[in-house]
Design a protein around this motif. Structure first.
Motif, mmCIF file in Angstrom:
data_model
loop_
_atom_site.group_PDB
_atom_site.id
_atom_site.type_symbol
_atom_site.label_atom_id
_atom_site.label_comp_id
_atom_site.label_asym_id
_atom_site.label_seq_id
_atom_site.Cartn_x
_atom_site.Cartn_y
_atom_site.Cartn_z
ATOM 1 N N UNK A 52 -16.806 1.473 10.224
ATOM 2 C CA UNK A 52 -17.209 0.185 10.777
ATOM 3 C C UNK A 52 -16.413 -0.961 10.166
ATOM 4 N N UNK A 53 -15.946 -0.771 8.937
ATOM 5 C CA UNK A 53 -15.197 -1.822 8.252
ATOM 6 C C UNK A 53 -13.752 -1.391 7.982
ATOM 7 N N UNK A 54 -13.242 -0.478 8.797
ATOM 8 C CA UNK A 54 -11.901 0.064 8.544
ATOM 9 C C UNK A 54 -10.844 -1.026 8.626
ATOM 10 N N UNK A 55 -10.968 -1.939 9.599
ATOM 11 C CA UNK A 55 -9.954 -2.973 9.735
ATOM 12 C C UNK A 55 -9.928 -3.901 8.526
ATOM 13 N N UNK A 56 -11.120 -4.200 7.977
ATOM 14 C CA UNK A 56 -11.189 -5.051 6.787
ATOM 15 C C UNK A 56 -10.594 -4.331 5.576
ATOM 16 N N UNK A 57 -10.947 -3.050 5.424
ATOM 17 C CA UNK A 57 -10.432 -2.282 4.294
ATOM 18 C C UNK A 57 -8.909 -2.141 4.367
ATOM 19 N N UNK A 58 -8.396 -1.848 5.568
ATOM 20 C CA UNK A 58 -6.951 -1.675 5.724
ATOM 21 C C UNK A 58 -6.208 -3.000 5.563
ATOM 22 N N UNK A 59 -6.847 -4.101 5.979
ATOM 23 C CA UNK A 59 -6.193 -5.406 5.793
ATOM 24 C C UNK A 59 -6.116 -5.746 4.309
ATOM 25 N N UNK A 60 -7.187 -5.427 3.574
ATOM 26 C CA UNK A 60 -7.162 -5.663 2.121
ATOM 27 C C UNK A 60 -6.071 -4.826 1.465
ATOM 28 N N UNK A 61 -5.894 -3.577 1.951
ATOM 29 C CA UNK A 61 -4.844 -2.718 1.408
ATOM 30 C C UNK A 61 -3.465 -3.287 1.747
ATOM 31 N N UNK A 62 -3.322 -3.837 2.949
ATOM 32 C CA UNK A 62 -2.053 -4.446 3.351
ATOM 33 C C UNK A 62 -1.715 -5.637 2.457
ATOM 34 N N UNK A 63 -2.692 -6.498 2.217
ATOM 35 C CA UNK A 63 -2.447 -7.663 1.375
ATOM 36 C C UNK A 63 -2.092 -7.260 -0.060
ATOM 37 N N UNK A 64 -2.731 -6.192 -0.523
ATOM 38 C CA UNK A 64 -2.426 -5.685 -1.856
ATOM 39 C C UNK A 64 -0.982 -5.194 -1.930
#
Length: 253
Positions: free
Chosen positions: A101-113
């Motif tokens: 449900x929060x995959x896009x948020x988790x992946x965006x955080x990984x991208x920013x990292x």
């Protein structure tokens, strides 16, 4: 006939059996054999026999129920273990669905990292940004992810251009060095930079045959370079190791 009447009837027949059964006058136990004897003599009415069968069936049902209860009690630990395992699996699935449900948020955080990681390569950053743009077109972070992708792509393009420029400059410098070598206008260090690692075949093509030579030392006389002390033109000594140039010095006077 209810159970109480049936019990009284059986008790009466028990007393009767004590009297009627030959050779067994001292026993008061009811046995199937005695009941069978009485049944053959016609002492049991159909209603009585039906009541006896009902009592037997009821007792059998009670015994079967007790057996089933015992089996169930024996299985309870295994059932509890299975229930616990199922509950763990359900909880794990709930967590997976929650993460999805929060995959896009988790992946965006990984991208920013990854974008902020100085040790990450530009290609690693590009791949992650491109994957996010493709995977989440409706994400509220889509515009920012696209900007990250464009920034990384520009950096990669600039890096490739810088490498191409550097290679072009190197080629131009080498060509100029070759021109000066043909004019015999190189310092001894420049001769080393140009000739080191060349094979004997390369030296023959570039400098021609030496005026004198041994297996690993070729001597070129004439005005090849300028002596750093006397500023006089001197020749070259080219040394080889394993068939390739490993040293270039001024020729001895």
């Amino acid at each position: 006939m209810n159970g109480r009447l049936l019990f009284l009837a059986l008790t009466s027949f028990a007393g009767f059996l004590v009297i009627q059964t030959p050779g067994r006058a001292q026993s008061s136990q009811i046995s199937p054999e005695r009941l069978d004897i009485l049944d053959r003599r016609g002492y049991f009415t159909p209603a009585f026999k039906a009541a006896v069968h009902g009592l037997v069936d009821a007792k059998k049902a009670v015994m079967d129920a007790k057996v089933d209860e015992l089996k169930l009690n024996l299985k309870l630990p295994d059932l509890q273990t299975q229930l616990d395992d199922s509950e763990e699996k359900v909880n794990a699935l709930r967590k997976q669905f929650s993460d999805l449900d929060h995959a896009d948020e988790n992946d965006f955080a990984e991208l920013q990292k990854k974008i902020g990681d100085a040790s990450a390569t530009l290609e690693e950053q590009r791949i992650l940004a491109q994957a996010y743009v493709w995977a989440y077109p409706a994400s509220p972070h889509q515009a920012e992810a696209q900007r990250d992708l464009q920034d990384v792509q520009k950096k990669i393009a600039d890096q490739k251009q810088a490498e191409a420029d550097a290679e072009a400059a190197r080629v131009a410098a080498h060509a100029k060095l070759v021109q000066r070598a043909q004019a015999r206008d190189l310092s001894i260090q420049e001769w080393r930079d140009l000739l080191l690692t060349m094979s004997k075949e390369d030296i023959l093509k570039f400098l021609g045959p030496p005026q004198s030579h041994s297996q690993d030392d070729w001597n070129y006389t004439g005005a090849w370079t300028e002596d750093a002390v006397t500023h006089q033109k001197v020749g070259l000594d080219v040394g080889f190791n394993g068939g390739r140039v490993n040293n270039v010095t001024e020729a001895s006077h």
